[in-house]
Design an enzyme around this catalytic site. Structure first.
Site, PDB file in Angstrom:
ATOM      1  N   HIS A   1       6.819  -7.480  -1.345  1.00  0.00           N
ATOM      2  CA  HIS A   1       5.752  -7.921  -2.244  1.00  0.00           C
ATOM      3  C   HIS A   1       5.360  -6.848  -3.250  1.00  0.00           C
ATOM      4  O   HIS A   1       4.295  -6.931  -3.860  1.00  0.00           O
ATOM      5  CB  HIS A   1       4.519  -8.351  -1.417  1.00  0.00           C
ATOM      6  CG  HIS A   1       4.790  -9.573  -0.582  1.00  0.00           C
ATOM      7  ND1 HIS A   1       3.981  -9.951   0.472  1.00  0.00           N
ATOM      8  CD2 HIS A   1       5.792 -10.487  -0.617  1.00  0.00           C
ATOM      9  CE1 HIS A   1       4.483 -11.053   1.016  1.00  0.00           C
ATOM     10  NE2 HIS A   1       5.574 -11.388   0.388  1.00  0.00           N
TER      11      HIS A   1
ATOM     12  N   ASP B   1       0.802  -1.233   0.000  1.00  0.00           N
ATOM     13  CA  ASP B   1       0.000   0.000   0.000  1.00  0.00           C
ATOM     14  C   ASP B   1       0.834   1.282   0.000  1.00  0.00           C
ATOM     15  O   ASP B   1       0.281   2.371  -0.127  1.00  0.00           O
ATOM     16  CB  ASP B   1      -0.975  -0.010   1.204  1.00  0.00           C
ATOM     17  CG  ASP B   1      -0.257  -0.172   2.552  1.00  0.00           C
ATOM     18  OD1 ASP B   1      -0.828  -0.803   3.457  1.00  0.00           O
ATOM     19  OD2 ASP B   1       0.883   0.320   2.701  1.00  0.00           O
TER      20      ASP B   1
END
Ligand code: OAD
Length: 254
Positions: free
Chosen positions: A125, A110
């Site tokens: 990731h 995010d």
């Protein structure tokens, strides 16, 4: 009784963190929960409730239905753009400023750690706000530069664009993972915050730290497979526990 006592932030823990030279903080979806971004283990909401992440976050799903997967990520990006870093993210920025050698390793895509002000970040990731080409792997520009094709095409090779995140079954970025493993192995203190500690290879990082003799501190409202091995387990939400921890370790502030 102060929160520090209820979250058992002991004098021993404070002394260990205050004296630490090399600190690694591993974060998972839990640190963004209080920014309104659901964790992986929370149910997916709204029109995506009928899907599981494992069904959409794979190269096979993207080849099968690129439009569906692209639209799922567009929905997630919109939620991320509305979210703000919370006091848990900001406490890690404060810790980075106070510790001689600090690395933030995150499984989250995010981008909230960077928006909070963290500088040395290993994104294991990827990052949902970055897009790359499914064919030539080049990172593409800002979202608004593209037309209305779904998914958009790569300017360099005409291939399909995709989110620059690690999908199930894909390799992690080697540089970020290598840096995370090296730093964990030589860390004095390893913080594991808001992760269920079940997805490899991130789940092994605290155990690299333990084998290297580090103090391992877990921050999570619930127990995880790491809990029995952690030196300290602080049961509570990151947005409350982390600011308390940093205030207890560095009471004199900045
Ligand atoms: P999970 O959803 O597996 O776990 C979230 C963890 O956060 C749980 O242990 C919760 O107890 C904890 N938690 C919830 N609210 C919290 C709060 N306010 N403060 C602190 N902790 C809280 O998410 P991750 O562990 O991050 O991988 O999942 C790891 C990876 O699994 C993800 O990166 C993703 C997924 O497959 C990929 O996408 C490759």
């Amino acid at each position: 009784m102060t929160f520090a006592e209820t979250a058992n932030i002991s004098a021993d823990l404070v002394a260990r963190l205050r004296g630490a030279r090399r600190v690694v903080a591993l974060t998972g979806a839990g640190i963004s929960a209080e920014s309104g971004i659901p964790t992986f283990r929370d149910a997916m909401t709204g029109l995506w409730a009928r899907f599981r992440p494992e069904e959409l976050a794979t190269p096979e799903a993207y080849m099968r239905d690129p439009k569906l997967v692209w639209e799922w990520y567009a929905w997630r990006r919109a939620r991320v753009e509305q979210a703000e870093p919370n006091p848990g993210h900001r406490a890690l920025v404060e810790l980075e400023a106070r510790v001689p050698d600090f690395l933030l390793v995150t499984q989250n895509v995010d981008g909230l750690h960077a928006r909070a002000g963290s500088r040395r970040i290993a994104e294991l990731h990827g990052n949902i706000m970055r897009t790359k080409c499914f064919d030539c792997d080049r990172v593409a520009g800002e979202l608004e530069q593209w037309g209305d094709a779904v998914p958009p095409s790569c300017r360099h090779c005409g291939g399909m664009l995709r989110p620059d995140v690690v999908w199930f079954g894909e390799m992690l970025p080697a540089e970020a993972l290598g840096e995370a493993m090296r730093a964990s192995t030589i860390s004095d203190v390893f913080l594991s915050v808001g992760t269920s500690t079940v997805v490899e290879p991130a789940a092994s990082l605290p155990f690299y730290a333990l084998r290297g003799g580090a103090v391992v501190i877990e921050v999570n409202p619930d127990p995880t497979p790491l809990t029995p091995h952690a030196s300290f387990s602080l049961r509570g939400p990151a947005a409350t526990v982390l600011p308390e921890l940093v205030a207890a370790v560095f009471p004199e502030g900045r």
